[in-house]
Design a protein around this motif. Structure first.
Motif, PDB file in Angstrom:
ATOM      1  N   ASN A   1      -7.968   8.007  -5.625  1.00  0.00           N
ATOM      2  CA  ASN A   1      -7.829   9.276  -5.047  1.00  0.00           C
ATOM      3  C   ASN A   1      -6.792  10.316  -5.767  1.00  0.00           C
ATOM      4  OD1 ASN A   1      -7.778  11.171  -2.464  1.00  0.00           O
ATOM      5  ND2 ASN A   1      -5.561  10.695  -2.544  1.00  0.00           N
TER       6      ASN A   1
ATOM      7  N   TYR B   1       0.937  -1.216  -0.096  1.00  0.00           N
ATOM      8  CA  TYR B   1      -0.073  -0.122   0.117  1.00  0.00           C
ATOM      9  C   TYR B   1       0.846   1.356   0.071  1.00  0.00           C
ATOM     10  CZ  TYR B   1      -3.377   3.445   1.565  1.00  0.00           C
ATOM     11  OH  TYR B   1      -4.329   4.418   1.368  1.00  0.00           O
TER      12      TYR B   1
ATOM     13  N   THR C   1      -5.180   0.412  -3.770  1.00  0.00           N
ATOM     14  CA  THR C   1      -5.837   0.734  -2.469  1.00  0.00           C
ATOM     15  C   THR C   1      -6.916  -0.133  -2.037  1.00  0.00           C
ATOM     16  OG1 THR C   1      -7.377   2.401  -3.557  1.00  0.00           O
ATOM     17  CG2 THR C   1      -5.227   3.371  -2.956  1.00  0.00           C
ATOM     18  N   SER C   2      -7.669  -0.066  -0.999  1.00  0.00           N
ATOM     19  CA  SER C   2      -8.446  -0.856  -0.430  1.00  0.00           C
ATOM     20  C   SER C   2      -9.941  -0.798  -1.086  1.00  0.00           C
ATOM     21  CB  SER C   2      -8.803  -0.405   0.969  1.00  0.00           C
ATOM     22  OG  SER C   2      -9.440   0.423   1.019  1.00  0.00           O
ATOM     23  N   MET C   3     -10.406   0.202  -1.756  1.00  0.00           N
ATOM     24  CA  MET C   3     -11.678   0.677  -2.255  1.00  0.00           C
ATOM     25  C   MET C   3     -12.657   0.156  -1.359  1.00  0.00           C
ATOM     26  SD  MET C   3     -11.124  -0.712  -6.225  1.00  0.00           S
ATOM     27  CE  MET C   3     -12.856   0.045  -6.807  1.00  0.00           C
TER      28      MET C   3
HETATM   29  C1  FAD Z   1     -11.690  15.895  -4.671  1.00  0.00           C
HETATM   30  C2  FAD Z   1     -11.829  14.715  -3.746  1.00  0.00           C
HETATM   31  C3  FAD Z   1     -12.869  14.397  -3.238  1.00  0.00           C
HETATM   32  C4  FAD Z   1     -13.227  13.206  -2.478  1.00  0.00           C
HETATM   33  N1  FAD Z   1     -14.501  12.669  -2.078  1.00  0.00           N
HETATM   34  C5  FAD Z   1     -14.492  11.808  -1.292  1.00  0.00           C
HETATM   35  C6  FAD Z   1     -15.757  11.264  -1.033  1.00  0.00           C
HETATM   36  O1  FAD Z   1     -16.870  11.918  -1.361  1.00  0.00           O
HETATM   37  N2  FAD Z   1     -15.735  10.241  -0.215  1.00  0.00           N
HETATM   38  C7  FAD Z   1     -14.654   9.747   0.500  1.00  0.00           C
HETATM   39  O2  FAD Z   1     -14.884   8.682   1.299  1.00  0.00           O
HETATM   40  N3  FAD Z   1     -13.522  10.045   0.271  1.00  0.00           N
HETATM   41  C8  FAD Z   1     -13.513  11.054  -0.768  1.00  0.00           C
HETATM   42  N4  FAD Z   1     -12.054  11.612  -1.248  1.00  0.00           N
HETATM   43  C9  FAD Z   1     -10.839  10.885  -0.396  1.00  0.00           C
HETATM   44  C10 FAD Z   1     -10.445   9.763  -0.948  1.00  0.00           C
HETATM   45  O3  FAD Z   1     -10.124  10.114  -2.520  1.00  0.00           O
HETATM   46  C11 FAD Z   1     -11.160   8.527  -1.060  1.00  0.00           C
HETATM   47  O4  FAD Z   1     -11.589   8.163   0.339  1.00  0.00           O
HETATM   48  C12 FAD Z   1     -10.309   7.091  -1.284  1.00  0.00           C
HETATM   49  O5  FAD Z   1      -9.920   7.505  -2.870  1.00  0.00           O
HETATM   50  C13 FAD Z   1     -11.146   5.716  -1.493  1.00  0.00           C
HETATM   51  O6  FAD Z   1     -10.356   4.776  -1.886  1.00  0.00           O
HETATM   52  P1  FAD Z   1     -10.029   3.774  -0.876  1.00  0.00           P
HETATM   53  O7  FAD Z   1     -11.126   3.084  -0.176  1.00  0.00           O
HETATM   54  O8  FAD Z   1      -9.484   2.616  -1.860  1.00  0.00           O
HETATM   55  O9  FAD Z   1      -8.768   4.425  -0.118  1.00  0.00           O
HETATM   56  P2  FAD Z   1      -7.652   3.835   0.513  1.00  0.00           P
HETATM   57  O10 FAD Z   1      -6.443   4.228   0.230  1.00  0.00           O
HETATM   58  O11 FAD Z   1      -7.801   2.349   0.491  1.00  0.00           O
HETATM   59  O12 FAD Z   1      -7.950   4.251   2.269  1.00  0.00           O
HETATM   60  C14 FAD Z   1      -8.642   3.520   3.002  1.00  0.00           C
HETATM   61  C15 FAD Z   1      -9.941   4.556   3.677  1.00  0.00           C
HETATM   62  O13 FAD Z   1      -9.574   5.600   4.417  1.00  0.00           O
HETATM   63  C16 FAD Z   1     -10.454   6.906   3.991  1.00  0.00           C
HETATM   64  N5  FAD Z   1      -9.396   7.734   3.137  1.00  0.00           N
HETATM   65  C17 FAD Z   1      -8.509   7.318   2.196  1.00  0.00           C
HETATM   66  N6  FAD Z   1      -7.908   8.579   1.575  1.00  0.00           N
HETATM   67  C18 FAD Z   1      -8.612   9.733   2.264  1.00  0.00           C
HETATM   68  C19 FAD Z   1      -8.495  10.984   1.950  1.00  0.00           C
HETATM   69  N7  FAD Z   1      -7.734  11.456   1.207  1.00  0.00           N
HETATM   70  N8  FAD Z   1      -9.615  11.942   2.642  1.00  0.00           N
HETATM   71  C20 FAD Z   1     -10.422  11.268   3.435  1.00  0.00           C
HETATM   72  N9  FAD Z   1     -10.457   9.930   3.626  1.00  0.00           N
HETATM   73  C21 FAD Z   1      -9.479   9.253   2.963  1.00  0.00           C
HETATM   74  C22 FAD Z   1     -11.507   6.253   3.040  1.00  0.00           C
HETATM   75  O14 FAD Z   1     -12.639   6.122   3.843  1.00  0.00           O
HETATM   76  C23 FAD Z   1     -10.711   5.003   2.407  1.00  0.00           C
HETATM   77  O15 FAD Z   1     -11.508   4.024   2.302  1.00  0.00           O
HETATM   78  C24 FAD Z   1     -12.105  12.603  -2.061  1.00  0.00           C
HETATM   79  C25 FAD Z   1     -10.552  13.237  -2.417  1.00  0.00           C
HETATM   80  C26 FAD Z   1     -10.652  14.090  -3.382  1.00  0.00           C
HETATM   81  C27 FAD Z   1      -9.045  14.456  -3.522  1.00  0.00           C
END
Ligand code: FAD
Length: 376
Positions: A149, A27, A43-45
């Motif tokens: 992200n 990761y 990432t985890s989605m």
């Molecule tokens: C412009 C923009 C809009 C976004 N809108 C949302 C949204 O509406 N809902 C949302 O859940 N996230 C949002 N994010 C944050 C982030 O992009 C997503 O949470 C992340 O891409 C989810 O993918 P993942 O579960 O594979 O994350 P992983 O990288 O696997 O992370 C695990 C968990 O951590 C949290 N997380 C990770 N990165 C972030 C971050 N930068 N900010 C906040 N939480 C994070 C999420 O809950 C995620 O599921 C946004 C980011 C940007 C730049």
């Protein structure tokens, strides 16, 4: 792992274990790379599940710690805490949400008044702006309901600084289509990209960075790589964190909503749940995919809750609570909180109680507290 999200707790837990056994180990090295929808995720989605708390932050962090040890899970845990940080920050700066809603209205007025801007907006949301990558992400978002992200960061930055579109209309486009659309993470991330969250510090998408982290899939030209940050006359005011309510003793009705769908782990103390109701309030303009995800998640939570508490449960209708006191998980700023009937007694999880007071300014204060907060 794939882009179709089955919105049940069981599917969320399965995705968590697939991640821990698969891409989780790489990761911190891979998380910035967006390989695109046809390839394995970096990432985890888990975001659609965490957003609705079909699975909780506490259990995801504990599982990552068990799988990789404290040191091995550091980066992933820190990202989960970004979500908690944004939640706590919006809770103590609710005007960031109401200002966003007002800015969407203002943005639509501008589109109505300026045909040139309206054309740019239409081409942006339809994936016809003529910018490599940006157009693909617009279509990917509409077609799959999810973006990596880094793609979200690039997209928001190009929207604001190259296309010069109102930031709130971009945030609203995300909220309509993201299956994880979250009032706090989405609004505050868009504000962060624009330079409004950490004032004057904006995120600028650069072609070289996009080439590198999409492994050469995209090579955009014509990006504005030297823009000024946006500014606003008055940043959202900080308010004190509202108190949660003490739980009553005895028979109560439990109201479920889309921000917390794991009632089995709520600290409900001396209550006896004898009725359960499900309240669904979708994001404004939510796509059919988002609505279906909300409904499936609620159906799953109602089925689990009625089995767990051994009582009847259904979507809320007139008289559903039968005159009993209604208890509910804390609904953070957003549509569920707005739709919440008056008089509900709101219980807050230890996780939020411990982290939100540390989320009022920048992220670093919460980050330093992570070792102490991990077990909350
Ligand atoms: C412009 C923009 C809009 C976004 N809108 C949302 C949204 O509406 N809902 C949302 O859940 N996230 C949002 N994010 C944050 C982030 O992009 C997503 O949470 C992340 O891409 C989810 O993918 P993942 O579960 O594979 O994350 P992983 O990288 O696997 O992370 C695990 C968990 O951590 C949290 N997380 C990770 N990165 C972030 C971050 N930068 N900010 C906040 N939480 C994070 C999420 O809950 C995620 O599921 C946004 C980011 C940007 C730049």
């Amino acid at each position: 792992m794939h882009r179709t999200f089955t919105m049940t707790r069981a599917a969320g837990l399965e995705r968590l274990s697939d991640f821990l056994e698969g891409p989780g180990a790489a990761y911190s090295a891979d998380r910035n790379t967006d390989r695109g929808p046809g390839n394995g995720p970096s990432t985890s989605m888990l975001s659609p599940y965490l957003r609705r708390r079909l699975i909780t932050e506490a259990e995801v962090v504990a599982a990552a710690d068990r799988a990789f040890g404290d040191g091995g899970a550091e980066k992933f845990v820190s990202e989960v805490f970004w979500r908690t940080y944004f939640k706590g920050h919006l809770e103590t700066h609710p005007a960031a949400w109401t200002d966003f809603l007002a800015e969407v209205g203002h943005g639509h007025d501008l589109l109505a008044a300026e045909p040139g801007l309206r054309r740019i907006h239409e081409s942006a949301i339809e994936g016809r702006a003529g910018i490599d990558g940006f157009d693909d992400w617009a279509r990917e978002l509409v077609e799959t309901g999810w973006l990596h992200n880094h793609a979200r960061m690039w997209f928001a930055s190009i929207w604001i600084f190259t296309l010069r579109l109102p930031w709130a209309l971009g945030a609203a486009f995300f909220m309509r289509h993201l299956v994880d659309g979250d009032p706090a993470s989405n609004t505050l991330s868009w504000r962060w990209v624009a330079g409004l969250h950490t004032r004057g510090k904006h995120y600028v998408a650069r072609a070289e960075n996009i080439r590198r982290y999409t492994e050469g899939r995209f090579d955009p030209v014509g990006l504005d790589e030297y823009p000024d940050a946006l500014d606003e006359p008055m940043p959202p005011r900080e308010v004190a964190l509202p108190q949660a309510d003490p739980m009553p003793e005895g028979d109560v009705a439990l109201l479920l909503h889309l921000d917390d769908l794991h009632p089995e782990s709520l600290p409900l103390r001396g209550t006896k749940i004898v009725r359960i109701g499900g309240l669904i309030d979708h994001a404004q303009g939510a796509s059919d995919r988002v609505k279906a995800a909300d409904e499936a998640a609620m159906a799953d939570a109602l089925a689990r809750a009625t089995a767990h508490f051994a009582c009847p449960g259904a979507p809320v209708g007139n008289g559903w609570a039968d005159g009993l006191p209604v208890v509910t998980a804390w609904a953070p700023v957003g549509p569920s909180a707005t739709a919440m009937p008056d008089g509900c007694l709101r219980v807050r999880r230890a996780w939020d109680d411990a982290a939100w007071p540390k989320s009022t300014r920048g992220y670093s204060r919460l980050r330093s507290a992570i070792p102490a907060l991990r077990g909350a």
